[in-house]
Design a protein around this motif. Structure first.
Motif, PDB file in Angstrom:
ATOM      1  N   ALA A 122     -16.454 -37.656  26.591  1.00 26.57           N
ATOM      2  CA  ALA A 122     -15.824 -36.450  26.056  1.00 26.57           C
ATOM      3  C   ALA A 122     -16.192 -36.239  24.593  1.00 26.57           C
ATOM      4  CB  ALA A 122     -14.314 -36.541  26.214  1.00 26.57           C
ATOM      5  N   HIS A 123     -16.271 -37.330  23.835  1.00 26.02           N
ATOM      6  CA  HIS A 123     -16.647 -37.206  22.430  1.00 26.02           C
ATOM      7  C   HIS A 123     -18.092 -36.734  22.317  1.00 26.02           C
ATOM      8  CE1 HIS A 123     -16.762 -37.974  18.145  1.00 26.02           C
ATOM      9  NE2 HIS A 123     -17.873 -38.674  18.328  1.00 26.02           N
ATOM     10  N   ALA A 124     -18.990 -37.312  23.122  1.00 27.05           N
ATOM     11  CA  ALA A 124     -20.400 -36.905  23.085  1.00 27.05           C
ATOM     12  C   ALA A 124     -20.541 -35.438  23.475  1.00 27.05           C
ATOM     13  CB  ALA A 124     -21.216 -37.793  24.020  1.00 27.05           C
TER      14      ALA A 124
ATOM     15  N   ALA B 234     -40.618 -33.808  21.751  1.00 25.91           N
ATOM     16  CA  ALA B 234     -39.628 -33.537  20.704  1.00 25.91           C
ATOM     17  C   ALA B 234     -38.628 -34.679  20.640  1.00 25.91           C
ATOM     18  CB  ALA B 234     -38.916 -32.219  20.990  1.00 25.91           C
ATOM     19  N   PHE B 235     -38.381 -35.181  19.435  1.00 24.74           N
ATOM     20  CA  PHE B 235     -37.436 -36.285  19.232  1.00 24.74           C
ATOM     21  C   PHE B 235     -36.219 -35.800  18.466  1.00 24.74           C
ATOM     22  CE2 PHE B 235     -35.827 -39.647  16.379  1.00 24.74           C
ATOM     23  CZ  PHE B 235     -35.393 -40.553  17.338  1.00 24.74           C
ATOM     24  N   SER B 236     -35.054 -36.044  19.029  1.00 29.92           N
ATOM     25  CA  SER B 236     -33.793 -35.721  18.364  1.00 29.92           C
ATOM     26  C   SER B 236     -33.164 -37.006  17.849  1.00 29.92           C
ATOM     27  CB  SER B 236     -32.841 -35.034  19.350  1.00 29.92           C
ATOM     28  OG  SER B 236     -31.516 -35.027  18.858  1.00 29.92           O
ATOM     29  N   LEU B 237     -32.979 -37.099  16.546  1.00 30.88           N
ATOM     30  CA  LEU B 237     -32.328 -38.273  15.975  1.00 30.88           C
ATOM     31  C   LEU B 237     -30.888 -38.370  16.454  1.00 30.88           C
ATOM     32  CD1 LEU B 237     -32.645 -40.667  14.035  1.00 30.88           C
ATOM     33  CD2 LEU B 237     -31.853 -39.178  12.186  1.00 30.88           C
ATOM     34  N   ARG B 238     -30.242 -37.221  16.681  1.00 26.92           N
ATOM     35  CA  ARG B 238     -28.849 -37.227  17.158  1.00 26.92           C
ATOM     36  C   ARG B 238     -28.740 -37.886  18.531  1.00 26.92           C
ATOM     37  NH1 ARG B 238     -24.778 -34.758  19.788  1.00 26.92           N
ATOM     38  NH2 ARG B 238     -26.235 -33.730  21.173  1.00 26.92           N
ATOM     39  N   ASP B 239     -29.712 -37.610  19.391  1.00 23.90           N
ATOM     40  CA  ASP B 239     -29.704 -38.185  20.738  1.00 23.90           C
ATOM     41  C   ASP B 239     -30.519 -39.468  20.829  1.00 23.90           C
ATOM     42  OD1 ASP B 239     -28.216 -35.983  21.659  1.00 23.90           O
ATOM     43  OD2 ASP B 239     -30.032 -34.818  22.003  1.00 23.90           O
ATOM     44  N   ASN B 240     -31.317 -39.756  19.790  1.00 21.87           N
ATOM     45  CA  ASN B 240     -32.234 -40.896  19.797  1.00 21.87           C
ATOM     46  C   ASN B 240     -33.070 -40.904  21.078  1.00 21.87           C
ATOM     47  OD1 ASN B 240     -33.423 -43.222  18.650  1.00 21.87           O
ATOM     48  ND2 ASN B 240     -32.128 -44.550  19.889  1.00 21.87           N
ATOM     49  N   ALA B 241     -33.654 -39.748  21.399  1.00 22.89           N
ATOM     50  CA  ALA B 241     -34.406 -39.613  22.647  1.00 22.89           C
ATOM     51  C   ALA B 241     -35.517 -38.582  22.480  1.00 22.89           C
ATOM     52  CB  ALA B 241     -33.476 -39.201  23.785  1.00 22.89           C
TER      53      ALA B 241
ATOM     54  N   ILE C  22      -9.335 -33.349  26.883  1.00 24.30           N
ATOM     55  CA  ILE C  22      -9.730 -34.511  27.684  1.00 24.30           C
ATOM     56  C   ILE C  22     -10.041 -35.694  26.770  1.00 24.30           C
ATOM     57  CG2 ILE C  22     -11.547 -35.397  29.208  1.00 24.30           C
ATOM     58  CD1 ILE C  22     -11.666 -32.628  30.494  1.00 24.30           C
ATOM     59  N   ARG C  23     -10.648 -35.416  25.642  1.00 20.68           N
ATOM     60  CA  ARG C  23     -10.967 -36.468  24.679  1.00 20.68           C
ATOM     61  C   ARG C  23      -9.706 -37.148  24.167  1.00 20.68           C
ATOM     62  NH1 ARG C  23     -11.551 -35.626  19.060  1.00 20.68           N
ATOM     63  NH2 ARG C  23     -12.876 -37.126  17.956  1.00 20.68           N
ATOM     64  N   MET C  24      -8.705 -36.374  23.788  1.00 21.65           N
ATOM     65  CA  MET C  24      -7.457 -36.958  23.294  1.00 21.65           C
ATOM     66  C   MET C  24      -6.714 -37.683  24.407  1.00 21.65           C
ATOM     67  SD  MET C  24      -5.969 -34.227  20.500  1.00 21.65           S
ATOM     68  CE  MET C  24      -6.217 -32.742  21.474  1.00 21.65           C
ATOM     69  N   PHE C  25      -6.736 -37.117  25.627  1.00 26.12           N
ATOM     70  CA  PHE C  25      -6.075 -37.754  26.762  1.00 26.12           C
ATOM     71  C   PHE C  25      -6.720 -39.106  27.062  1.00 26.12           C
ATOM     72  CE2 PHE C  25      -5.920 -38.449  31.394  1.00 26.12           C
ATOM     73  CZ  PHE C  25      -4.555 -38.565  31.558  1.00 26.12           C
ATOM     74  N   ALA C  26      -8.052 -39.154  27.051  1.00 30.57           N
ATOM     75  CA  ALA C  26      -8.748 -40.413  27.316  1.00 30.57           C
ATOM     76  C   ALA C  26      -8.402 -41.456  26.265  1.00 30.57           C
ATOM     77  CB  ALA C  26     -10.251 -40.170  27.344  1.00 30.57           C
ATOM     78  N   ASP C  27      -8.278 -41.022  25.019  1.00 28.66           N
ATOM     79  CA  ASP C  27      -7.912 -41.938  23.939  1.00 28.66           C
ATOM     80  C   ASP C  27      -6.503 -42.487  24.159  1.00 28.66           C
ATOM     81  OD1 ASP C  27      -8.170 -43.334  21.592  1.00 28.66           O
ATOM     82  OD2 ASP C  27      -7.681 -41.651  20.293  1.00 28.66           O
ATOM     83  N   THR C  28      -5.580 -41.612  24.569  1.00 32.28           N
ATOM     84  CA  THR C  28      -4.196 -42.026  24.815  1.00 32.28           C
ATOM     85  C   THR C  28      -4.109 -43.039  25.952  1.00 32.28           C
ATOM     86  OG1 THR C  28      -3.387 -39.868  24.088  1.00 32.28           O
ATOM     87  CG2 THR C  28      -1.889 -41.205  25.406  1.00 32.28           C
ATOM     88  N   GLN C  29      -4.918 -42.839  27.001  1.00 30.14           N
ATOM     89  CA  GLN C  29      -4.853 -43.702  28.179  1.00 30.14           C
ATOM     90  C   GLN C  29      -5.717 -44.954  28.048  1.00 30.14           C
ATOM     91  OE1 GLN C  29      -2.680 -43.176  30.583  1.00 30.14           O
ATOM     92  NE2 GLN C  29      -2.033 -41.296  29.524  1.00 30.14           N
ATOM     93  N   GLY C  30      -6.480 -45.034  26.980  1.00 28.15           N
ATOM     94  CA  GLY C  30      -7.342 -46.193  26.806  1.00 28.15           C
ATOM     95  C   GLY C  30      -8.544 -46.193  27.727  1.00 28.15           C
TER      96      GLY C  30
ATOM     97  N   GLU D 251     -21.092 -37.962  12.417  1.00 29.01           N
ATOM     98  CA  GLU D 251     -22.471 -37.684  12.003  1.00 29.01           C
ATOM     99  C   GLU D 251     -23.279 -37.073  13.143  1.00 29.01           C
ATOM    100  OE1 GLU D 251     -23.706 -38.098   8.882  1.00 29.01           O
ATOM    101  OE2 GLU D 251     -21.657 -38.606   8.318  1.00 29.01           O
ATOM    102  N   ASP D 252     -22.672 -36.976  14.337  1.00 31.43           N
ATOM    103  CA  ASP D 252     -23.390 -36.524  15.527  1.00 31.43           C
ATOM    104  C   ASP D 252     -23.134 -35.065  15.882  1.00 31.43           C
ATOM    105  OD1 ASP D 252     -24.591 -39.027  16.048  1.00 31.43           O
ATOM    106  OD2 ASP D 252     -22.727 -39.756  16.906  1.00 31.43           O
TER     107      ASP D 252
END
Length: 571
Positions: free
Chosen positions: A149-151, A295-302, A133-141, A181-182
């Motif tokens: 999908a990347h997250a 709890a704080f996650s730097l990856r989620d910044n939340a 789905i990630r690659m498809f979304a990239d192809t379709q813009g 980095e995520d």
């Protein structure tokens, strides 16, 4: 002249009639051809529903005069569904055809359908299909779908690598993943093992990409033993010069720790998830009943709620043997009685248990772990300020007294640097202190250090890059309710020169700020600015000498105990 609405359903009724004409092929004036499918339609309806056809039929293009129009590389079933949408405003979304429908909607610039298809695919995301789905979304813009999908992929990376989609990725797609980095992983070893799995799926064709992709693994963050056991003698990387250079870079980073400031690269900076999770534990809030652990996650910044604790204030907290230990403080439910009790939170089960009590009741104490032992430093026993120090041995489960400090210290900042325990500032019975002393566990003695430039009670302290930092605080016990008595200034202590230096100040003056290190940044959490308890959280970069804000706490807290624990699998 006035316009009177006689039939509010007129427009909808007219479209329903037009749809019936479509199915009967009455009054149709154009036929769209997609592959083997012929789709009759009304130019007016198509032009009203699709800008693509409006541009085609209302401009002097060749197609505007044609009765039959062939659409190249368009799926016939998807075209028919979109033509029906122009008449009905509805479209049926199915898992096996939604991507084809989305691709056709993108071609025909039908934004409402594009949005609906993307929302449908977001709900279908799974470790087994998110890469596709990630690659498809990239192809379709489709940027929003690509972001989702990347997250999802980075969050579920460990599960994603166990699926066939990952094994079938191209080298370029693997590189895009490893660059992130995520990635939600407990350590860099997970990244390395994922790469090896991908290479071993087709070693004959993929070996040529091995060294390039290995360069995206942060080898300096792997142990020398791991590097020796898994890379140096691995056939996948054998006799590749670039691999040898990467290994040498990593080993040099381990062998020459004093040169690490000069050896910093992207490979020496940990990924966000591997830094662990910052915990803000209790403290004072506006209702003086803070019992939450955030709890704080730097990856989620939340921030998110992790657990609750008993109601105690001005306690100490550390992590020992993968468990959170809180000790002392005041009992908020019993007239603020000073405590010597100790509680332990097991991170794996999020359940509390009790540990042997301290020998001395203490609130406003400082706590730290040195050599696997837990130290409780200074504080107040309900009657007087303390210079007494004791430590707990997890092996024996016993508390024992050690050499006392030279002066009483309550609200003291405590940190470990170069195998020494530092006691910074605090308050005695008459005033706030600028004095600092350090404890050597081998000699059981406290030694004075050069004092800070400011007297700092309720000071926050942390250690990063071999230096100790003192943050904020108040300058006089008698005026600590005055906003002007609080500091935003920060001092840095260098043990090699025994000197303090002022660095960039925090964004606001505050005392009772929670401090810890997350990766290579100093985190300042909450605090009291003299008028309110703060939700403010900011991070200090010692390389840039700059502070930047991060996600704030959900509620304002003063005096939260702040520690770091790797909770990747729990978050």
């Amino acid at each position: 002249m006035s316009c009177v609405s006689i039939s509010p359903e007129h427009a909808e009724s007219s479209l329903r009639i037009m749809e019936s004409y479509l199915h009967k092929q009455q009054l149709t004036d154009v036929t769209l051809i997609a592959g083997n499918k012929r789709v009759p339609a009304h130019r007016l309806v198509l032009s009203a529903g699709l800008e693509y056809f409006a541009a085609m039929f209302t401009n002097p293009l060749r197609e505007s005069a044609q009765n039959e129009i062939e659409l190249i590389d368009v799926d016939g079933d998807a075209l028919w569904a979109l033509v029906l949408y122009c008449y009905t405003g509805c479209v049926e979304l199915q898992e096996d055809s939604v991507e084809t429908l989305l691709a056709t909607a993108c071609l025909l610039q039908l934004n409402p359908v594009i949005k609906a298809c993307c929302q449908f695919l977001v709900k279908q995301l799974h470790p087994s299909n998110c890469l596709g789905i990630r690659m498809f979304a990239d192809t379709q813009g489709c940027s929003e779908l690509l972001e989702y999908a990347h997250a999802y992929t980075t969050k579920h990376f460990m599960e994603v690598t166990k699926n066939q989609e990952f094994l079938l990725l191209s080298a370029n797609e693997v590189a895009k993943l490893l660059e992130s980095e995520d990635l939600n992983v407990p350590s860099e070893e997970t990244i390395f093992h994922a790469l090896v799995t991908w290479l071993e799926h087709d070693p004959e064709n993929r070996s040529k990409d091995a060294s390039k992709l290995l360069g995206l693994v942060k080898l300096p963050l792997l142990s020398p033993a791991f590097i020796a056991d898994n890379i140096e003698n691995n056939e996948l990387f054998k006799d590749q010069r670039m691999v040898q250079e990467l290994v040498m870079e990593a080993l040099k980073y381990h062998l020459l720790p004093e040169r690490r400031p000069l050896l910093q690269t992207g490979r020496t900076k940990p990924r966000k998830a591997t830094l662990g999770t910052l915990l803000a534990i209790g403290g004072n809030d506006d209702n003086e009943d803070a019992t939450s652990i955030e709890a704080f996650s730097l990856r989620d910044n939340a921030w998110k709620s992790l657990a609750a604790m008993s109601y105690r204030l001005e306690f100490g907290a550390v992590v020992v043997d993968e468990k959170l230990i809180i000790a002392g403080g005041m009992d908020g439910m019993d007239n603020f009685k000073t405590l010597n009790t100790v509680e332990c939170l097991d991170f794996s089960t999020l359940t509390w248990s009790t540990l042997p009590p301290m020998n001395v009741h203490r609130s406003g104490l400082g706590m730290a772990v040195l050599g696997g032992l837990l130290y409780a430093v200074g504080g107040h026993d309900g009657r007087c300020f303390l210079n007494a120090v004791e430590r707990w041995d997890p092996g024996t489960g016993q508390w024992s007294s050690i050499c006392p400090m030279s002066v009483q210290r309550c609200g003291v900042g405590v940190a470990v640097l170069n195998d020494r325990l530092y006691a910074v500032g605090g308050r005695d019975f008459s005033s706030c202190l600028n004095t600092v002393e350090c404890y050597d566990p081998h000699t059981n003695k406290w030694t004075p250090c050069v004092p800070m430039s400011k007297r700092r009670g309720d000071v926050g302290v942390g250690v990063v890059n071999g230096c100790l930092y003192a943050l904020g605080g108040v300058d006089d016990l008698l005026t600590n309710l005055n906003e002007t008595s609080r500091f935003d200034c920060v001092e840095r202590y260098d043990p090699k020169t025994d000197t303090w230096t002022m660095v960039a100040p925090m964004s606001v003056p505050r005392s009772r700020v929670g401090v810890c290190v997350l990766g290579d940044r100093l985190m300042a959490v909450g605090g009291d600015d003299g008028q309110q308890y703060l939700t403010l959280v900011e991070a200090y970069d010692p390389h840039l000498n700059e502070w930047e804000p991060v996600a704030p706490l959900k509620d304002g807290y003063a005096g939260p105990c702040v520690v770091v624990k790797n909770l990747t699998n729990n978050m």
